[in-house]
Design a protein around this motif. Sequence first.
Motif, PDB file in Angstrom:
ATOM      1  N   LEU A   5      32.555  33.124  23.942  1.00  0.00           N
ATOM      2  CA  LEU A   5      32.894  34.248  24.802  1.00  0.00           C
ATOM      3  C   LEU A   5      33.369  33.680  26.133  1.00  0.00           C
ATOM      4  CD1 LEU A   5      31.167  37.553  25.134  1.00  0.00           C
ATOM      5  CD2 LEU A   5      31.221  36.193  27.207  1.00  0.00           C
ATOM      6  N   ILE A   6      34.252  34.405  26.807  1.00  0.00           N
ATOM      7  CA  ILE A   6      34.755  33.976  28.113  1.00  0.00           C
ATOM      8  C   ILE A   6      34.449  35.050  29.149  1.00  0.00           C
ATOM      9  CG2 ILE A   6      36.830  33.456  29.465  1.00  0.00           C
ATOM     10  CD1 ILE A   6      38.043  32.382  26.805  1.00  0.00           C
ATOM     11  N   LEU A   7      33.855  34.635  30.272  1.00  0.00           N
ATOM     12  CA  LEU A   7      33.693  35.501  31.434  1.00  0.00           C
ATOM     13  C   LEU A   7      34.847  35.156  32.363  1.00  0.00           C
ATOM     14  CD1 LEU A   7      29.851  35.134  32.040  1.00  0.00           C
ATOM     15  CD2 LEU A   7      31.052  36.970  30.823  1.00  0.00           C
ATOM     16  N   MET A   8      35.805  36.064  32.497  1.00  0.00           N
ATOM     17  CA  MET A   8      37.047  35.787  33.211  1.00  0.00           C
ATOM     18  C   MET A   8      37.036  36.392  34.607  1.00  0.00           C
ATOM     19  SD  MET A   8      40.073  34.385  33.046  1.00  0.00           S
ATOM     20  CE  MET A   8      40.469  34.152  31.306  1.00  0.00           C
ATOM     21  N   ASP A   9      37.079  35.522  35.619  1.00  0.00           N
ATOM     22  CA  ASP A   9      37.248  35.967  36.999  1.00  0.00           C
ATOM     23  C   ASP A   9      38.703  36.378  37.147  1.00  0.00           C
ATOM     24  OD1 ASP A   9      37.554  36.285  39.747  1.00  0.00           O
ATOM     25  OD2 ASP A   9      36.326  34.549  40.227  1.00  0.00           O
ATOM     26  N   MET A  10      38.952  37.595  37.533  1.00  0.00           N
ATOM     27  CA  MET A  10      40.320  38.093  37.577  1.00  0.00           C
ATOM     28  C   MET A  10      41.072  37.623  38.827  1.00  0.00           C
ATOM     29  SD  MET A  10      40.056  39.337  34.719  1.00  0.00           S
ATOM     30  CE  MET A  10      41.570  40.149  34.298  1.00  0.00           C
ATOM     31  N   LEU A  15      46.919  30.913  38.550  1.00  0.00           N
ATOM     32  CA  LEU A  15      47.074  31.769  37.372  1.00  0.00           C
ATOM     33  C   LEU A  15      45.923  32.771  37.393  1.00  0.00           C
ATOM     34  CD1 LEU A  15      48.690  32.194  34.699  1.00  0.00           C
ATOM     35  CD2 LEU A  15      46.985  30.747  33.598  1.00  0.00           C
ATOM     36  N   ASP A  16      46.215  34.035  37.723  1.00  0.00           N
ATOM     37  CA  ASP A  16      45.137  35.023  37.841  1.00  0.00           C
ATOM     38  C   ASP A  16      44.523  35.334  36.476  1.00  0.00           C
ATOM     39  OD1 ASP A  16      46.621  37.140  36.554  1.00  0.00           O
ATOM     40  OD2 ASP A  16      47.616  37.568  38.450  1.00  0.00           O
ATOM     41  N   GLY A  17      43.415  36.021  36.490  1.00  0.00           N
ATOM     42  CA  GLY A  17      42.679  36.315  35.266  1.00  0.00           C
ATOM     43  C   GLY A  17      43.441  37.174  34.275  1.00  0.00           C
ATOM     44  N   LEU A  38      35.630  39.998  34.989  1.00  0.00           N
ATOM     45  CA  LEU A  38      34.702  40.161  36.105  1.00  0.00           C
ATOM     46  C   LEU A  38      35.509  40.211  37.390  1.00  0.00           C
ATOM     47  CD1 LEU A  38      31.866  37.670  35.110  1.00  0.00           C
ATOM     48  CD2 LEU A  38      31.912  40.150  34.828  1.00  0.00           C
ATOM     49  N   THR A  39      35.342  41.286  38.146  1.00  0.00           N
ATOM     50  CA  THR A  39      36.140  41.462  39.348  1.00  0.00           C
ATOM     51  C   THR A  39      35.412  42.320  40.376  1.00  0.00           C
ATOM     52  OG1 THR A  39      38.291  42.232  40.169  1.00  0.00           O
ATOM     53  CG2 THR A  39      37.338  43.451  38.330  1.00  0.00           C
ATOM     54  N   ALA A  40      35.789  42.152  41.624  1.00  0.00           N
ATOM     55  CA  ALA A  40      35.257  43.001  42.695  1.00  0.00           C
ATOM     56  C   ALA A  40      36.023  44.317  42.762  1.00  0.00           C
ATOM     57  CB  ALA A  40      35.343  42.275  44.033  1.00  0.00           C
ATOM     58  N   HIS A  41      37.147  44.396  42.058  1.00  0.00           N
ATOM     59  CA  HIS A  41      37.963  45.612  42.028  1.00  0.00           C
ATOM     60  C   HIS A  41      37.363  46.584  41.017  1.00  0.00           C
ATOM     61  CE1 HIS A  41      40.898  43.404  44.369  1.00  0.00           C
ATOM     62  NE2 HIS A  41      40.764  42.410  43.508  1.00  0.00           N
ATOM     63  N   ALA A  42      36.821  47.691  41.505  1.00  0.00           N
ATOM     64  CA  ALA A  42      36.030  48.580  40.650  1.00  0.00           C
ATOM     65  C   ALA A  42      36.712  49.906  40.322  1.00  0.00           C
ATOM     66  CB  ALA A  42      34.681  48.855  41.313  1.00  0.00           C
ATOM     67  N   MET A  43      37.986  50.022  40.596  1.00  0.00           N
ATOM     68  CA  MET A  43      38.684  51.272  40.314  1.00  0.00           C
ATOM     69  C   MET A  43      39.024  51.357  38.822  1.00  0.00           C
ATOM     70  SD  MET A  43      38.692  52.558  43.325  1.00  0.00           S
ATOM     71  CE  MET A  43      39.741  53.950  43.122  1.00  0.00           C
ATOM     72  N   GLU A  44      39.164  52.573  38.304  1.00  0.00           N
ATOM     73  CA  GLU A  44      39.506  52.760  36.891  1.00  0.00           C
ATOM     74  C   GLU A  44      40.834  52.084  36.558  1.00  0.00           C
ATOM     75  OE1 GLU A  44      39.385  53.549  32.977  1.00  0.00           O
ATOM     76  OE2 GLU A  44      37.731  53.774  34.381  1.00  0.00           O
ATOM     77  N   ALA A  45      41.780  52.081  37.489  1.00  0.00           N
ATOM     78  CA  ALA A  45      43.066  51.415  37.246  1.00  0.00           C
ATOM     79  C   ALA A  45      42.874  49.913  37.060  1.00  0.00           C
ATOM     80  CB  ALA A  45      44.026  51.684  38.400  1.00  0.00           C
ATOM     81  N   ASP A  46      41.907  49.323  37.765  1.00  0.00           N
ATOM     82  CA  ASP A  46      41.622  47.893  37.610  1.00  0.00           C
ATOM     83  C   ASP A  46      41.040  47.620  36.229  1.00  0.00           C
ATOM     84  OD1 ASP A  46      42.364  47.132  40.317  1.00  0.00           O
ATOM     85  OD2 ASP A  46      40.535  48.167  40.932  1.00  0.00           O
ATOM     86  N   ARG A  47      40.161  48.507  35.778  1.00  0.00           N
ATOM     87  CA  ARG A  47      39.594  48.364  34.434  1.00  0.00           C
ATOM     88  C   ARG A  47      40.705  48.448  33.387  1.00  0.00           C
ATOM     89  NH1 ARG A  47      37.580  50.133  29.835  1.00  0.00           N
ATOM     90  NH2 ARG A  47      35.393  49.837  29.328  1.00  0.00           N
ATOM     91  N   GLY A  59      33.494  44.121  33.818  1.00  0.00           N
ATOM     92  CA  GLY A  59      32.322  44.207  34.683  1.00  0.00           C
ATOM     93  C   GLY A  59      32.732  44.008  36.125  1.00  0.00           C
ATOM     94  N   THR A  60      31.985  44.638  37.024  1.00  0.00           N
ATOM     95  CA  THR A  60      32.313  44.529  38.442  1.00  0.00           C
ATOM     96  C   THR A  60      31.308  43.647  39.161  1.00  0.00           C
ATOM     97  OG1 THR A  60      31.079  46.541  38.936  1.00  0.00           O
ATOM     98  CG2 THR A  60      33.443  46.786  38.518  1.00  0.00           C
ATOM     99  N   LYS A  61      31.768  43.096  40.280  1.00  0.00           N
ATOM    100  CA  LYS A  61      30.912  42.304  41.157  1.00  0.00           C
ATOM    101  C   LYS A  61      30.471  43.203  42.299  1.00  0.00           C
ATOM    102  CE  LYS A  61      33.586  38.108  40.334  1.00  0.00           C
ATOM    103  NZ  LYS A  61      34.458  37.141  41.006  1.00  0.00           N
ATOM    104  N   PRO A  62      29.269  43.081  42.805  1.00  0.00           N
ATOM    105  CA  PRO A  62      28.263  42.133  42.331  1.00  0.00           C
ATOM    106  C   PRO A  62      27.833  42.474  40.906  1.00  0.00           C
ATOM    107  CG  PRO A  62      27.297  43.606  43.970  1.00  0.00           C
ATOM    108  CD  PRO A  62      28.765  43.917  43.895  1.00  0.00           C
ATOM    109  N   ILE A  63      27.503  41.450  40.174  1.00  0.00           N
ATOM    110  CA  ILE A  63      27.191  41.590  38.757  1.00  0.00           C
ATOM    111  C   ILE A  63      25.830  42.240  38.562  1.00  0.00           C
ATOM    112  CG2 ILE A  63      26.707  40.285  36.645  1.00  0.00           C
ATOM    113  CD1 ILE A  63      28.773  38.223  37.696  1.00  0.00           C
ATOM    114  N   ASP A  64      25.804  43.238  37.681  1.00  0.00           N
ATOM    115  CA  ASP A  64      24.558  43.863  37.236  1.00  0.00           C
ATOM    116  C   ASP A  64      24.141  43.072  35.993  1.00  0.00           C
ATOM    117  OD1 ASP A  64      22.703  45.399  35.779  1.00  0.00           O
ATOM    118  OD2 ASP A  64      23.622  47.297  36.385  1.00  0.00           O
ATOM    119  N   LEU A  65      23.196  42.141  36.152  1.00  0.00           N
ATOM    120  CA  LEU A  65      22.852  41.208  35.082  1.00  0.00           C
ATOM    121  C   LEU A  65      22.434  41.889  33.782  1.00  0.00           C
ATOM    122  CD1 LEU A  65      22.793  38.288  34.241  1.00  0.00           C
ATOM    123  CD2 LEU A  65      20.472  38.128  35.141  1.00  0.00           C
ATOM    124  N   PRO A  66      21.547  42.889  33.791  1.00  0.00           N
ATOM    125  CA  PRO A  66      21.205  43.539  32.519  1.00  0.00           C
ATOM    126  C   PRO A  66      22.426  44.157  31.831  1.00  0.00           C
ATOM    127  CG  PRO A  66      19.573  44.096  34.175  1.00  0.00           C
ATOM    128  CD  PRO A  66      20.696  43.391  34.886  1.00  0.00           C
TER     129      PRO A  66
END
Length: 78
Positions: A5-10, A15-17, A38-47, A59-66
């Motif tokens: 699995l890859i956790l991709m910082d966008m 070369l962006d995510g 994984l990104t700090a951008h939390a808008m639906e368009a970003d998703r 997933g958005t930052k800050p990361i919700d670990l559970p």
Amino acid sequence: EKPDLILMDMSLPVLDGWSATRVLKDDAATAAIPVIALTAHAMEADRQKAMDAGCDDFGTKPIDLPDLLSKIEALLAG
């Protein structure tokens, strides 16, 4: 080696995510590896942008670990 699995910082430099995910998903050798954006951008368009690039989840930052662990478990199980 291929990761399970890859956790991709966008917001990667050079070369962006989104682009990196497209490269991975366009290559038959890595296309099946699940990618979680994984990104700090939390808008639906970003998703949607991440999903359009080929990410399997978001997933958005800050990361919700559970929440992140739940997403990882679901993707590795399926």
